[in-house]
Each structure stands twice: as C-alpha cells, then as structure tokens.
Design an enzyme around this catalytic site. Sequence first.
Site, short mmCIF file in Angstrom:
data_model
loop_
_atom_site.label_atom_id
_atom_site.label_comp_id
_atom_site.label_asym_id
_atom_site.label_seq_id
_atom_site.Cartn_x
_atom_site.Cartn_y
_atom_site.Cartn_z
N ASP A 1 0.87 -1.18 0.00
CA ASP A 1 0.00 0.00 0.00
C ASP A 1 0.92 1.24 0.00
OD1 ASP A 1 -2.29 1.67 0.37
OD2 ASP A 1 -1.86 1.72 2.52
N ASP B 1 -0.23 5.16 0.63
CA ASP B 1 -0.54 6.14 1.68
C ASP B 1 -0.45 5.50 3.05
OD1 ASP B 1 -1.27 8.55 0.19
OD2 ASP B 1 -3.04 7.47 -0.47
N LYS C 1 -9.09 -2.36 -2.61
CA LYS C 1 -8.95 -3.24 -1.46
C LYS C 1 -10.08 -2.97 -0.47
CE LYS C 1 -5.09 -1.12 -1.07
NZ LYS C 1 -3.92 -0.49 -0.45
N ASP D 1 -1.21 -0.31 6.08
CA ASP D 1 -1.45 0.34 7.37
C ASP D 1 -2.88 0.17 7.87
OD1 ASP D 1 -2.34 2.08 5.23
OD2 ASP D 1 -2.64 3.63 6.75
#
EC number: 3.1.3.41
Lengths: 312, 312
Positions: A31, A33, A231, A256
């Site tokens: 991922d 961000d 996702k 995260d």
Amino acid sequence: MGSSMPSPKYLTGDVSAINEFIDRFDVFLLDCDGVIWSGDHVFEGVVETLELLRSRGKKTVFVTNNSTKSRQEYLKKFTGLGIPSNVEEIFGSAYSSSIYISRILKLAPPKNKVFVIGEAGIEHELKSEGISFIGGTDPAYRRDITPEDFKGLADGSLLDPEVGCVLAGLDFHINYLKLSHALQYLRRGAVFLATNVDSTFPMSHGFFPGAGGISMPLVYSTGQKPVALGKPSQAMMDAVEGKFQLDRERTCMVGDRLDTDIKFGIDGKLGGTLAVLTGVSKKEQWEATDAVAVPAYYVDKLSDLYAAAARQ
Amino acid sequence: MGSSMPSPKYLTGDVSAINEFIDRFDVFLLDCDGVIWSGDHVFEGVVETLELLRSRGKKTVFVTNNSTKSRQEYLKKFTGLGIPSNVEEIFGSAYSSSIYISRILKLAPPKNKVFVIGEAGIEHELKSEGISFIGGTDPAYRRDITPEDFKGLADGSLLDPEVGCVLAGLDFHINYLKLSHALQYLRRGAVFLATNVDSTFPMSHGFFPGAGGISMPLVYSTGQKPVALGKPSQAMMDAVEGKFQLDRERTCMVGDRLDTDIKFGIDGKLGGTLAVLTGVSKKEQWEATDAVAVPAYYVDKLSDLYAAAARQ
C-alpha cells in the site's frame, strides 16, 4: 482476539526474524498512503528498504486505493519523490475499476457509457481501456445546480441515455450537481461501482473524507451499495494475480489499514500480511475482540525491515 | 403487516368518514414537500382544503424538514404560491435545530460557535436565536480545496478554536472543503447535529439527494451519527408542543413519508396520522410486513378532504 487467532509477530529490531520473514516471500504488495508516504512526505528509509527487497530478488507491486491518480501520474509521483519504480508495478483502484468495466462488466451499447465522479486518474485509466465516459473533471459539471438542472434531471431531458454505469471515486470537486446526476442514472438502472470505499483519505499527517464518503450520499438516497473495486475487494486481487501471475502462498500484503489492506491479504489467502504503524490503524485495533482483520506480522514502520541488511 | 396492526382507513370519496376524521382533531401538523407542493408546484385544491380546515376552527401548523429556508423565507414562498399563512404556524428543521442549540445544548464559551453546512435558512434561524456560527453560505468556503487547506486543516491552524458544534443540513453548495472542515471539527470533539436526515429531496417531480446524504460522508468517516432535529426526531415534536401547547390526542400529523412524517406522529403519540400519496411513500410500503410506520388514515391527495365541504 479469539484464542484460535495467533498474535501477530512483531519484527522491529529482530534481525533474524526479519530475514526469515523476507525469505518466505517472492512478491510484496505494498500500500502507498501511510506505508510509503503520507501525502507528499516520504517516510525515512523507505527507498533503501525497497532497494533491499529488490536486491534480494523480490518483486514489489504498489497496490493503492487512491483513484485520483492514474498509473502514469503515480509513476511521476514516485520518480519525483526519489523512489525508483515503473508503470507495470503500479496498481491503483482507478485501473482496477477500468479493468472490471471493460473485461467483466462488458457494458453493451447503447448503454455503454460511464458517468464518473472523480478526478483525472479515473479518466486516464478509462481511456486506456477504451471506455467512453462523461462527468469526471469536465468543467460543465463543476458548477452550482440551477432550477433548469432540477427540471431537466427530474424529467430526464438533461441525462445521457447511453449511460449504463456510475463509477464513484475520491473527488475533490464533489458537488450537488454531480451527485444529482449520479442519483438520476442510478434510479434509472445504471450499475453502481466505486473505485474504493475508504472512510478517510490520509493527507498532510491528517485525515480527510475518503472515497467511501463520496459514494455514501448515493448509497443513502438509493438504498443500493456499489461494487467496490479497491482493497479489500477480491476483484482487485484477481486483477493483480492475473497481471503478475503471482504465487499467493509466496506473496505478502503490506499495509497500514486493517479494514482494507490486511483484510485484502487475508481474504485473498496470501502467504502473509504485514501491518505498519505509520498510518491509520493502531495496534489496539487488532487486539480488540471484534478486530476486522489481524495481520500475521507487524513493524513500527516499513524501514524497520531494512535492519535485515545488517546481516547480509 | 402484523395482525395486531389495523389497516389504515381510506378516506378518499367517503364524505362522512372525512367529516368524522376532521372532527376528531383540533390541530393538523402538515408536511409541505409532497403534501402541499412539489418544488414550486402547488397541488390543486390545497388552498381550499386549508381554508376548509381553518373555517372549522382547526389550527394548521406546517412542519417541514427542509432546512434551506428560514420561517420568513417559507412565509414568502407560501404567500407567493397564494397560500395564506403566517410565520408563527411555520416550523422548519432549521428553526428546530436553533432552538435545540440555544435551549438544550447551551454551548458554553469558549466553544460556543457552530460550523454550518447548509443554506441561508439555517443561518437566519441561528441568528434569530443569537447563536454565532461560521461556514454556511460564506463564499470563503465555496471554493476548491488547496494544498494549504490540507496542511492547515490537518495541523489545526486553519480551524476556529471556538467551534463546538457541527450542524449539517441540505446544502446545494456542498464541497470537499466544507466536508473537510466539518470532519476536523468532529475529530476534535465538536457535537454533531443534523437538521434532518432525509434520504431524498423531492423537487420538480423528481428526487434529489436529501440532507441525510450531506451528513453521510461525515458519518462514514467519523463513525459518529448526528443528533437529527427534523422529523421523526421527537426533539422536534417537543419543540412544536412547547410552542403551540397542543393536546397530542387532538392532533393529527399529515405527511407523505412513512419514515419521517408518519413515524413522527406515531412516536409522538398523536391522536392520528394521515398519509397522502402525492409524495415519496406508496401504499405498498405500509402494507409490507417490515413497514417502518403505518398511518391511521390515508387519502390519495390532501384535497380529497375538501369533499367534506359537500355536507356542510
């Protein structure tokens, strides 16, 4: 946490555990961000960590729900931030949505146009798949609604009869006119898609309304839920697998967010999931009994994996 | 419908039933959109019907969830459409929200300012209660979000430290900048209010996103639900009762929506509820076993009551 659920293994500072972890996988889905960067700030040590993984023969693929940028624009961002990458290893929800529309939905004429709520990234990816669309960044939709709009939208005279699908993603120019158009198309039977339904959008070390918030007014006024292509949707995993021919058992998802990233990896039956604590989710969340997903591993920050280099 | 739930009595065309119905009540609370008018179109025979009720000594009170207009602006609309009325018999959700803030919430300094998402109606009613506010129709918030906004909103430097409440209503100028401000205030502990949470807004014989859709992105990104001041909230019924000293048993709620109007009357233990079929809800909806609310009476349109005049 249920007793059958093993606790996530904490890797930070444990060089041998990190090396064991890295050796278990061929592919790392990452991922962006909250993992690689927050907004325009790249986390320290991330470039070196990616280089370490690649130097050990690992494939790195960036899987992001942010639909505001196309893969080309993402590549520019990567390059501008000093992170070596290429278009082929970037997989965004705008791209995933376009693939879904062109290869799975296969809209038939005369209802094969998409009404877009979102930014240029979606438009670029739709174009790359040859899908016609209206809305998006068109200035004609970036204005206040008028009495004529109310009338023409209600009676349908202002609607494009070829629209068969509404695709909603994060839109920094969201307004009542766009929502009103989308609502009319949905009420007339258009397929409802969302690039993703993230609740928040991390930026400048803060949280802003996410793509899910953009489609929520439509969900609320139609009672319909969109098919979400980001996702944790497995439509996105299937697309990633199809493109990269990966062995799921030898693939690890790094992210995260428990509700998108970690759930994505677990639902996709990947060999592993790694949570980082530089973004949205906190340790307390997977320790809760009602945790939406529990990672197999975790580190404080992605660059903690770089410690593995010490033993090389 | 459960066997314990009596079927609503159909009054259209039954003059003696209509007269009996009217005689049972002293006060009629009337919804506006979908009952009196749709947008700027007054339904035929409505003026005569209101006159009939008043000529029989009934009190008519207009109870509307639309927060875009103040009571003064509503009065202008009534007058412009040829419907005799006065400010004192108009009760909107903007007014209801202002009463709630000033008399129940009683925000204490230094956190006594309201951040408004909505139109001028809310601002007028807040002013009438002496409540300070920012946002609303201020042109400073009717623009695109900038990188400086992201930074200043995330670090709080662009936020007003006196804001202690976010009030969201229908806003035809909704944008990402306003939603982002509201989200930051809510994340910092502001009280979350909504004038109402209607899913749709009827206009020009069509349906548009309602006030609920405006607060939904905030609900979704914060996980918090607002206190809603419009129908069916009993906060609004308490305010109406406080103002008009009505006898609930001798009061009837008239409306087109089961989920707001009819539920409002039932939850408020009024003597009766009358559904009209000129708006959102259809007969099939209260005939469903999972009906959100079942009216005591129904007519095809409000002016069907005017048939009562035939026997006078």
